[in-house]
Design a protein around this motif. Structure first.
Motif, PDB file in Angstrom:
ATOM      1  N   ASP A  36       0.780  -1.189   0.008  1.00 12.96           N
ATOM      2  CA  ASP A  36      -0.052   0.102   0.032  1.00 12.96           C
ATOM      3  C   ASP A  36       0.936   1.279   0.137  1.00 12.96           C
ATOM      4  N   ASP A  37       1.999   1.011   0.153  1.00  9.12           N
ATOM      5  CA  ASP A  37       2.891   2.479  -0.106  1.00  9.12           C
ATOM      6  C   ASP A  37       3.250   2.591  -1.528  1.00  9.12           C
ATOM      7  N   TYR A  38       2.529   2.066  -2.560  1.00 11.95           N
ATOM      8  CA  TYR A  38       2.702   2.217  -4.067  1.00 11.95           C
ATOM      9  C   TYR A  38       3.720   1.736  -4.570  1.00 11.95           C
ATOM     10  N   THR A  39       4.780   1.106  -3.707  1.00  5.14           N
ATOM     11  CA  THR A  39       6.090   0.485  -4.369  1.00  5.14           C
ATOM     12  C   THR A  39       5.907  -0.792  -4.651  1.00  5.14           C
ATOM     13  N   LEU A  85      11.073  -0.195  -7.393  1.00  2.77           N
ATOM     14  CA  LEU A  85      10.495   0.154  -8.456  1.00  2.77           C
ATOM     15  C   LEU A  85       9.154   1.243  -7.928  1.00  2.77           C
ATOM     16  N   SER A  86       9.168   2.284  -8.511  1.00  2.00           N
ATOM     17  CA  SER A  86       8.289   3.442  -8.195  1.00  2.00           C
ATOM     18  C   SER A  86       7.397   3.667  -9.500  1.00  2.00           C
ATOM     19  N   GLY A  87       6.087   3.948  -9.766  1.00  2.36           N
ATOM     20  CA  GLY A  87       5.359   4.366 -10.674  1.00  2.36           C
ATOM     21  C   GLY A  87       3.917   4.306 -10.519  1.00  2.36           C
ATOM     22  N   HIS A  88       3.489   3.310  -9.552  1.00  2.00           N
ATOM     23  CA  HIS A  88       2.103   3.093  -9.471  1.00  2.00           C
ATOM     24  C   HIS A  88       1.531   4.427  -8.779  1.00  2.00           C
ATOM     25  N   LEU A  89       0.499   4.672  -8.760  1.00  2.00           N
ATOM     26  CA  LEU A  89      -0.072   5.910  -7.964  1.00  2.00           C
ATOM     27  C   LEU A  89      -0.944   5.716  -6.923  1.00  2.00           C
ATOM     28  N   SER A 100       2.771  -6.230 -12.529  1.00  2.00           N
ATOM     29  CA  SER A 100       2.206  -5.536 -11.096  1.00  2.00           C
ATOM     30  C   SER A 100       0.543  -5.083 -11.512  1.00  2.00           C
ATOM     31  N   THR A 101      -0.395  -5.068 -10.593  1.00  2.00           N
ATOM     32  CA  THR A 101      -1.591  -4.305 -10.646  1.00  2.00           C
ATOM     33  C   THR A 101      -1.822  -3.187  -9.627  1.00  2.00           C
ATOM     34  N   SER A 102      -2.618  -2.515  -9.805  1.00  2.00           N
ATOM     35  CA  SER A 102      -2.784  -1.222  -8.830  1.00  2.00           C
ATOM     36  C   SER A 102      -4.326  -0.828  -8.709  1.00  2.00           C
ATOM     37  N   ASP A 103      -4.512  -0.051  -7.871  1.00  2.00           N
ATOM     38  CA  ASP A 103      -5.778   0.634  -7.575  1.00  2.00           C
ATOM     39  C   ASP A 103      -5.776   1.790  -8.459  1.00  2.00           C
ATOM     40  N   HIS A 134     -11.768   0.710 -13.204  1.00  2.00           N
ATOM     41  CA  HIS A 134     -11.771   0.468 -11.727  1.00  2.00           C
ATOM     42  C   HIS A 134     -10.354  -0.215 -11.135  1.00  2.00           C
ATOM     43  N   TYR A 135     -10.494  -0.212  -9.897  1.00  2.00           N
ATOM     44  CA  TYR A 135      -9.142  -0.980  -9.377  1.00  2.00           C
ATOM     45  C   TYR A 135      -9.082  -2.435 -10.236  1.00  2.00           C
ATOM     46  N   VAL A 136      -7.693  -2.597 -10.569  1.00  2.00           N
ATOM     47  CA  VAL A 136      -7.427  -3.793 -10.913  1.00  2.00           C
ATOM     48  C   VAL A 136      -6.639  -4.590  -9.908  1.00  2.00           C
ATOM     49  N   MET A 137      -7.638  -5.742  -9.601  1.00  2.00           N
ATOM     50  CA  MET A 137      -7.207  -6.649  -8.320  1.00  2.00           C
ATOM     51  C   MET A 137      -6.338  -7.764  -8.776  1.00  2.00           C
ATOM     52  N   SER A 138      -6.105  -8.328  -9.993  1.00  2.00           N
ATOM     53  CA  SER A 138      -5.289  -9.165 -10.223  1.00  2.00           C
ATOM     54  C   SER A 138      -4.577  -9.318 -11.475  1.00  2.00           C
TER      55      SER A 138
END
Length: 1207
Positions: free
Chosen positions: A74-77, A92-96, A113-116, A139-143
Motif C-alpha cells: 500500500d506504499d505504492y512501491t 520500483l516506483s510508478g504506481h499511483l 504488477s496491478t494497482s488501484d 476501476h481497481y485492477v485486483m489481479s
C-alpha cells in the motif's frame, strides 16, 4: 476428499499474500501489518522477516529460477529482494495507488504488477525500468498473471470484467536478435511486423486487449489461466466462480459455480487434476469438479476469512492466507495403497488400477484390475490387503465421505485393466484379511469389529470399548488396533488383548522379516518394540517420517520427506541418501531400496549399506565382519570416526583416517604410541609432543619419553629422567651441555644429581657467590678449594664463622639398576586389536558386554532386566536401563571373624553361619565387629548416621515375653525362616529389603514435588538400609546393589541442581554448566526430562543456542507429544537457525565423562580419578581420603573388598 494440513502459522495480523519457493520448502507470507515472513513449512520454523514496506503488503512472489522475490504494498512501491542476502535490492516506483498483485514471468526478466490506479504495469527487473503500462480497466485492477506458456496476460477488476491481453509485441520489441538474425530478418518476421496489432487509444502496440469477458454482476477479484487448457476461471463479489473458454479469435463463458455465501477473493485451477479451488470471505475453501462444475467439498474455519490461495509450482501443495496467518495443505494423501506378499508388491497406480511388481525380475506387470468404480467420485483408495489363497484383494476408501470396503477377485493373468465382475462391498472404515477365508472390518460409527467370511457374511462380532484410528494385520487371527495413545495386539479368535503398548499417534507399522520386531511410525517419531510390544528403542525426527522397511539383517530403513535413513535396534542412526522427491519405502533387498512414488510407480534406489552394516557388526562385536568391511570397503568421513570414538573403538577409527592430527589423537586414545610418534613427527607441534610424552610416561615407555624430552629441549625433565633411570653417563653429558649453554640453574641441578660438589662450588664461585661456595667446599671436605676461595676473597679463615652442627655430606640416592619400560598404565590389546592379530579364539564377548549397556547385542537388548525392572519401576515410567554395575575390581578378602563362647548361643550361631555379613553381626549385638566389617568391605568411617539402623536391626529379631511375678522376661528370637531347624542354616530376621521399593517410590514422589533436599535424605536412608542388610540369594543382592547405584545417581543429580539454585544471579557460566551436568546423572527417563528441560531453558535463556538445541533433541527422544514437547520443538527450531553459544562453558555433550560428586566438575575418560566403594561414586584424584558426599559415611579412594549382603 480430505484436506491434510501440513503447516500453519499464527500471526497477530492477517495474511494478504502467499507464495511458494519452486524448489526449497519455503513459503513467503505478506501481512497487513507491513511485514513479510519467510517460513520453512517442513520444519515449521520462521526463517526471516522483512520490514521495509510502509503499510500493508498485499502480494509476494518468488522468481522461478533466480534467488529473488518481489513484493508490492500500500506504499505504492514494488520491492525486489535477494533470498541470499535477505535484503531489498531495489525499489520500483510508478504506481499511483495501492499495489494489489506482483509476479515474475517464467522466462523473461519481467515483473507484472496491478494497482488501484487502474493500470497493469510490466517492469524489467534487470534494468529496473518500466517497459509497459496497460490501461483499459476503469476501476481497481485486483489481479493479473502471465500465461504459463503463451504471450498472454489475464486480469480482473472491480469494473466487473476479466480482460485477456496479448503481449507478443512486447516480447518481440524486447527480445534481442542474435547472429544472422540481427543482420537479415526472415520474411515471416518482416510480415508479422507489418501486421502488428492495432494501437490502443494511447498508441500502445506492445500490449493490447485481446478479449474482454463480461458476465460477473459485481467486481471481479481474481482470474487465473489453466496450466494446459484454453480455460480461465474467475471469482468476484457476486459470490460466484465462473469458467471461461477461449480460442484464437473469441472467448466465452462456459458455466457458473454457485455456493459461496460471500465475496470470492481468489480462485485457481488444480495443477494436475480436474479441479477448481476457491477461497472466500465466507471463511471457506471450496473445491469444484471442473468437468461437472459441481461442488465437491468445502473446508471451513470458524473465525478466519480467506484472502488468497496459491499452488506450489512443482508438488501437490497449496497455501491459503487468512485472518490469522497462513495454512499449507494438500488435497488427499498421495501414498499409493500397497501390500507385500513374498517377492511381489501389489499396489494401486494413479489411474486407480491394480498392478504387481516382481522384486526378483524388477519389472512391473500390466494393469490387472480397474478400481475406478469403487467408491464415490473424488474419494481416494486408502488401503489394500491381499489374500494369496484366494488371489483376492480388499480395498478401502475414506476414512471420510461414507467409508467402505470392497472384496474383489483378481484375474489370473495380467492382460489389462479389466473391470471387476464380482464386487462384495459394505460400509466400514477399515478391512483386512486375517486368515485364508476370513477378514475383519471395523466401523467407527458402531464401534464393532466384525469377522466375515469370503461371502461377506458376519461370523463373529466384537464390541470395542475405545475407538481406533486404524486396523492392521498382526499374524494369523491377530490384529493391531491403533488407538490415539496406544497400540493393542488383539486376538480375534479369543476376543482378548494379547499385549498393549503406550505410544501416541501411530500412523503406520512395519514388521521385521523374522517377525520379532515391529517399527511404529508416527509423524515425527519411530518406536521399535518386540513382538510382545515391549520397548526396544525410540527416536525423534524433525522432518516428517513417511515410510519404513526392514532389511535382511534386521536394520530398519526409513524415509522422511527428503532422506532415506537407517536406525539400529540400539538407537544408532544415520543418513543413507538424500532424496530429490518424497518416496515410500516398501522393501530393502541388498543394495536396492524399492520405493513407491507419488505418481504410482515403483522406483529402485541404489544405496551403500556399508555404514550401517559396519555399525551393526561393531555393536554385535562381530569382528570378523568388521575386518571384512574394513578390507573391502571405503568407510570415510567424520561421522564414522566420531561414532567409533564415541563407542570406544579409536583403534578401529585409526584405520580410516589419513589426517595426521586426527590420527595422532586416535592413536593416543587407543594407546598406540608408535603410531602417535609417527604422526607427532609429521605434525611437529609442541602440544602434540607434550601429549605424547605424558601418555608415554603413563605407559612407562622410557624410549619415547626420552625422545620427546630431547625433541622439545625439556632439559630439566630430561636430566631427572636420566637420574631415576640411573644413566649417569648421559647425565654428565647434560651437565656439560648446561655448562656450554652457561645455564647456571641447570648446571647446579645436574651437579646435585651427580653428587659433584666441587663442580657446584666452582659454579657458585664463578657466579660471585663466594660465601656459599666456601660453605659448600668446607662442609664437603674440599679444603684446598676452600683455601683458594678465601684467597680470592682476601680474607683469613679466622674471620669466617660457620655453624657448629654441620653434618656429614649427604649423597643423592642412586638406582641399583637401570630401568627399562615400566607398566604404570595397563595397555592390554583391545578386542579389535586381537581380531586384527588373528587371535579370534581369545575373544570372549560375554566378558565385554555390559549387562546394562544400551549398546549391547541387539538381539538381547530387551533381556537381562527381568524382575529388577519391576522392582525399581517408578509408577509406570519407562526404565532407562542405565544402571552400570560399578563393582570394584578388588580380589575378595575373606573376613576372619573370631568365634567366641557365644557360638553356643542363638546369636553365636547366627554369626558362625554368616561371618562376613555385617547385618548379622549387628543382629547378634556385636557392633564392633560389624563396624570393622563395614570399614574393610566398603570403607565406612562415620557410623553416626547408621546408629538408628543398627538399633532397628538389633531389635527386629528379638521378642521379650513378660514372665510371672518376680521372674525376669523370657527372651525369644525371630529367625529369617521360622521353619528352619538345621543349626547350620539359622539366620536372624533382618528388616529392610521389603521396604526398599516403597522408599524409592517415596523419594521419586518428593523428586516430582520439587522437594529435592527431602528426596536426597530418603535416598540416603535407602543407602543406610542396604549397608546393614542380609538377603537370601545373589539375585536379591544384585537388586540391592542396583538400588545403591540408583541412589548414587539421584543424589548426585539433585546435589548438582541444588548447587545451581544456590548460585548468585551473575554466575551465569557456572549456572549453565551445572544445569548441563544435571543431565549426565543416570535418572529414569520420566525424571531425566526434568533435568533436560532445566538445561534446555537455561541455555536458551542465556543464548547458548547450540547447546539448547542438543538438550531439546534429547528431551524429544523421551517426550514427543504434549505441551512440553511443543515447547522443546519450538526451542530446537529457533536454536537451529542460530546454532551458536554466547557463553563458553566447560561442557561437551559428546565427550565421555562423569561428574565428581564433590567438586561438581567433569572427570574425562582417561583422567586420574578415585572411587568410593559403597555406591561407586567417582571423584577427582584430589578428593582421596575425604568422606563421600553421596553417602556421608564412607571414605574416598581407600582399599576395600566389597559389600557382602548374602547371608
Amino acid at each position: 476428499m480430505k484436506m491434510l494440513t501440513k503447516f500453519e502459522s499464527k500471526s497477530s495480523s492477517r495474511a494478504k499474500g502467499v507464495a511458494f519457493h519452486p524448489t526449497r520448502p519455503w513459503v513467503l507470507v505478506s501481512l497487513h501489518s507491513s511485514t513479510i515472513q519467510l517460513w520453512d513449512y517442513r520444519m515449521g520454523t520462521l526463517i526471516d522477516r522483512f520490514e521495509e514496506h510502509d503499510g500493508p503488503v498485499r502480494s509476494v512472489n518468488f522468481h522461478p529460477t533466480q534467488p529473488l522475490f518481489v513484493s508490492g504494498g500500500d506504499d505504492y512501491t514494488i520491492k525486489v529482494w535477494s533470498t541470499i542476502t535477505r535484503k531489498c535490492i531495489f525499489t520500483l516506483s510508478g504506481h499511483l495507488d495501492y499495489v494489489r498483485t506482483v509476479s515474475f514471468h517464467n522466462e523473461l526478466p519481467w515483473i507484472l504488477s496491478t494497482s488501484d490506479d487502474q493500470t497493469i504495469r510490466i517492469w524489467n527487473w534487470q534494468n529496473r525500468q518500466e517497459i509497459a503500462c496497460l490501461t483499459g480497466h476503469n476501476h481497481y485492477v485486483m489481479s493479473a498473471e502471465f500465461h504459463p506458456t503463451q504471450d498472454l496476460i489475464v486480469s480482473s477488476s472491480l469494473d466487473q470484467t476479466v480482460r485477456v491481453w496479448d503481449i507478443s509485441g512486447l516480447r518481440k520489441k524486447h527480445s534481442a536478435p542474435s547472429g544472422a538474425q540481427a543482420a537479415t530478418r526472415s520474411f515471416e518476421d518482416q510480415l508479422s511486423r507489418q501486421n502488428m496489432p492495432q494501437q490502443d487509444i494511447f498508441g500502445n502496440t506492445d500490449a493490447v486487449v485481446k478479449f474482454v469477458l463480461e458476465g460477473h454482476d459485481r467486481g471481479v477479484n481474481w482470474a487465473s489461466f489453466h496450466p494446459t487448457l484454453p480455460l480461465i476461471v474467475s471469482g468476484g463479489d457476486d459470490r460466484v466462480v465462473k469458467l471461461w473458454r477461449m480460442s484464437e479469435t473469441k472467448a466465452w463463458e462456459v458455466d457458473t459455480c454457485r455456493g459461496h455465501t460471500n465475496n470470492v477473493l481468489a480462485v485457481l485451477f488444480h495443477p494436475t487434476q480436474d479441479l477448481i479451488i476457491s477461497v472466500s470471505e465466507d471463511k471457506t475453501i471450496r473445491t469444484w469438479d471442473l468437468n461437472k462444475r459441481t461442488s465437491i467439498k468445502q473446508y471451513t474455519r470458524e473465525n478466519d476469512r480467506f484472502w488468497l490461495i496459491a499452488a506450489h509450482p512443482q508438488i501437490n501443495l497449496f497455501a491459503a492466507a487468512h485472518d490469522s496467518g497462513v495454512m499449507v495443505f494438500k488435497l488427499e494423501r498421495e501414498r499409493p495403497p500397497s501390500t507385500l506378499f513374498q517377492n511381489q508388491l501389489f499396489f494401486v497406480n494413479n489411474e486407480r488400477q491394480v498392478q504387481t511388481y516382481n522384486f526378483d525380475t524388477k519389472q512391473d506387470s500390466l494393469p490387472v484390475l480397474s478400481l475406478k468404480k469403487i467408491g464415490k467420485p473424488w474419494t481416494m483408495l486408502r488401503s489394500l490387503s491381499y489374500n494369496p489363497s484366494e488371489h483376492s484383494i480388499i480395498v478401502t476408501t475414506g476414512p471420510e465421505d461414507s467409508p467402505m470396503y470392497a472384496l474383489i477377485q483378481l484375474p489370473k493373468d495380467a492382460s489389462g485393466a479389466i473391470e471387476p465382475l464380482d464386487i462384495r462391498q459394505d460400509a466400514a472404515d477399515f478391512a483386512i484379511f486375517i486368515a485364508r477365508n476370513r477378514f475383519v472390518t471395523y466401523s467407527k460409527e458402531t464401534g464393532m469389529l466384525n469377522v466375515k467370511d469370503l461371502n461377506n457374511s458376519v461370523t463373529k462380532s466384537i464390541k470395542l470399548e475405545d475407538p481406533i484410528k486404524d486396523l492392521l494385520y498382526a499374524g494369523p487371527g491377530h490384529v493391531l488396533l491403533l488407538k490415539q495413545n496406544s497400540i493393542v495386539q488383539f486376538d480375534v479368535q479369543q476376543k482378548k488383548v494379547v499385549a498393549e503398548f503406550q505410544v501416541s499417534s501411530v500412523k503406520y507399522v512395519t514388521w521385521s522379516h523374522d517377525g520379532e520386531y515391529l517399527a511404529l511410525l508416527s509423524k515425527h517419531t519411530i518406536t521399535i518394540v518386540n513382538k510382545r510390544l515391549e520397548l526396544i528403542t525410540s527416536m525423534h525426527e524433525t522432518i516428517r517420517i513417511k515410510s519404513a522397511a526392514w532389511d535382511e539383517t534386521g536394520v530398519l530403513l526409513y524415509s522422511t520427506l527428503n532422506h532415506i535413513k537407517y536406525t539400529l535396534l540400539n538407537g544408532d542412526n544415520g543418513i543413507i541418501k538424500t532424496l530429490p522427491n518424497t518416496v515410500y519405502v516398501v522393501k530393502v533387498q541388498g543394495k536396492n531400496v524399492f520405493c513407491l512414488t507419488r505418481s504410482g510407480k515403483v522406483e529402485t534406489i541404489k544405496i551403500d549399506p556399508t555404514e550401517y552394516r559396519f555399525k551393526k557388526a561393531l555393536v554385535n562385536k562381530n569382528f570378523n565382519e568388521v575386518l571384512r568391511i574394513i578390507k573391502n570397503s571405503t568407510l570415510v568421513g567424520q561421522n564414522i570416526i566420531a561414532y567409533l570414538q564415541k563407542k570406544g573403538y579409536p583403534e578401529i577409527a585409526l584405520q580410516f583416517v589419513e589426517d595426521p592430527e586426527t590420527r595422532f589423537e586416535l592413536a593416543l586414545e587407543s594407546g598406540d604410541l608408535q603410531a602417535a610418534l609417527a604422526e607427532a613427527q609429521k605434525l611437529k607441534l609442541p602440544a602434540a609432543w607434550k601429549a605424547l610424552g605424558e601418555e608415554a610416561l603413563k605407559q612407562g615407555n622410557t624410549q619415547i619419553v626420552e625422545l620427546v624430552y630431547q625433541d622439545q629441549k625439556q632439559l630439566e625433565k630430561l636430566s631427572f629422567f636420566y637420574l631415576i633411570n640411573g644413566d649417569f653417563e648421559r647425565l654428565r653429558k647434560m651437565q656439560t651441555i648446561a655448562e656450554h649453554r652457561t645455564d647456571i640453574s641447570s648446571l647446579i641441578q645436574n651437579s646435585v644429581y651427580l653428587n659433584s660438589t666441587e663442580k657446584r662450588a666452582a659454579v657458585f664461585s664463578q657466579a660471585g657467590n663466594l660465601p656459599l661456595a666456601y660453605a659448600l667446599a668446607h662442609s664437603n671436605g674440599l679444603g684446598e678449594f676452600a683455601q683458594q676461595i678465601l684467597e680470592a676473597a682476601g680474607i683469613d679463615v679466622d674471620e669466617i664463622e660457620l655453624p657448629d652442627d654441620i653434618s656429614e655430606p649427604i649423597e643423592v640416592l642412586k638406582p641399583t639398576r637401570k630401568l627399562g619400560n615400566w607398566p604404570v598404565k595397563e595397555s592390554a590389546p583391545s578386542f579389535f586389536e586381537k581380531a586384527m592379530l588373528g587371535q579370534l579364539e581369545d575373544l570372549q564377548l560375554e566378558d565385554a558386554a555390559d549387562p546394562f549397556d544400551d549398546d549391547d547385542n541387539e538381539a538381547n537388548v530387551s533381556k537381562g532386566l527381568g524382575e529388577a525392572e519391576d522392582f525399581f519401576d517408578d509408577d509406570g515410567a519407562e526404565d532407562d536401563m542405565g544402571w552400570d554395575d560399578e563393582g570394584l575390581e578388588v580380589s575378595d578378602v575373606e573376613e576372619d571373624v573370631e568365634i567366641t563362647e557365644a557360638s553356643l548361643t542363638e546369636t553365636g550361631t547366627w554369626v558362625k553361619n554368616a561371618p562376613s555379613n555385617a547385618a548379622v553381626h549387628v543382629a547378634a549385638g556385636q557392633f564392633d565387629s560389624a563396624a570393622q566389617l563395614l570399614h574393610r568391605q566398603v570403607g565406612i568411617v562415620n557410623f553416626e548416621p547408621l546408629r538408628a539402623r543398627f538399633m532397628e536391626v538389633y531389635q527386629a529379631n528379638k521378642v521379650y515375653l513378660a514372665g510371672n511375678d518376680g521372674l525376669p522376661p523370657v527372651l525369644s528370637y525371630i529367625r529369617a525362616d521360622p521353619e528352619e531347624d538345621d543349626a547350620s542354616r539359622l539366620k536372624p530376621y533382618i528388616p529392610g529389603y521389603d521396604t526398599l521399593e516403597a522408599s524409592l517410590q517415596e523419594a521419586f514422589r518428593l523428586f516430582r514435588s520439587n522437594k529435592l533436599e527431602d528426596a536426597i535424605e530418603v535416598f540416603r536412608q535407602v543407602i543406610y538400609t542396604v549397608s546393614v542388610l542380609a538377603v537370601p540369594d545373589e539375585d536379591a543382592e544384585a537388586k540391592c546393589v542396583e538400588a545403591l547405584h540408583l541412589c548414587r545417581e539421584y543424589i548426585l543429580g539433585l546435589s548438582i541442581e541444588l548447587a545451581r539454585r544456590s548460585l548468585p544471579a551473575d554466575a551465569i557460566q557456572r549456572n549453565l554448566e551445572l544445569a548441563a551436568y544435571f543431565t549426565k546423572a543416570k535418572l529414569k527417563p520420566a525424571h531425566r526430562m526434568n533435568a533436560l528441560q532445566v538445561a534446555m531453558t537455561q541455555s536458551f535463556k542465556h543464548k547458548n543456542y547450540a547447546t539448547a538445541s542438543y538438550f531439546a533433541g534429547e528431551f524429544l527422544k523421551i517426550v514427543s507429544t504434549g505441551s512440553r514437547a511443543e515447547q522443546a520443538q519450538k526451542i530446537k527450531a529457533k536454536a537451529d537457525t542460530i546454532a551458536r553459544d554466547a557463553i563458553e562453558t566447560n561442557f561437551d555433550p559428546y565427550a565421555d565423562f562423569t561428574i565428581c560428586a564433590s567438586t561438581l566438575t567433569p572427570i574425562y575418560k582417561g583422567s586420574a580419578s578415585v572411587k568410593e566403594s559403597l555406591v561407586g561414586a567417582e571423584y577427582q584424584a584430589s578428593e582421596k581420603g575425604k568422606v563421600c558426599k553421596i553417602t556421608g559415611i564412607s571414605l574416598i579412594g581407600v582399599p576395600a573388598s566389597s559389600l557382602r549382603l548374602v547371608a
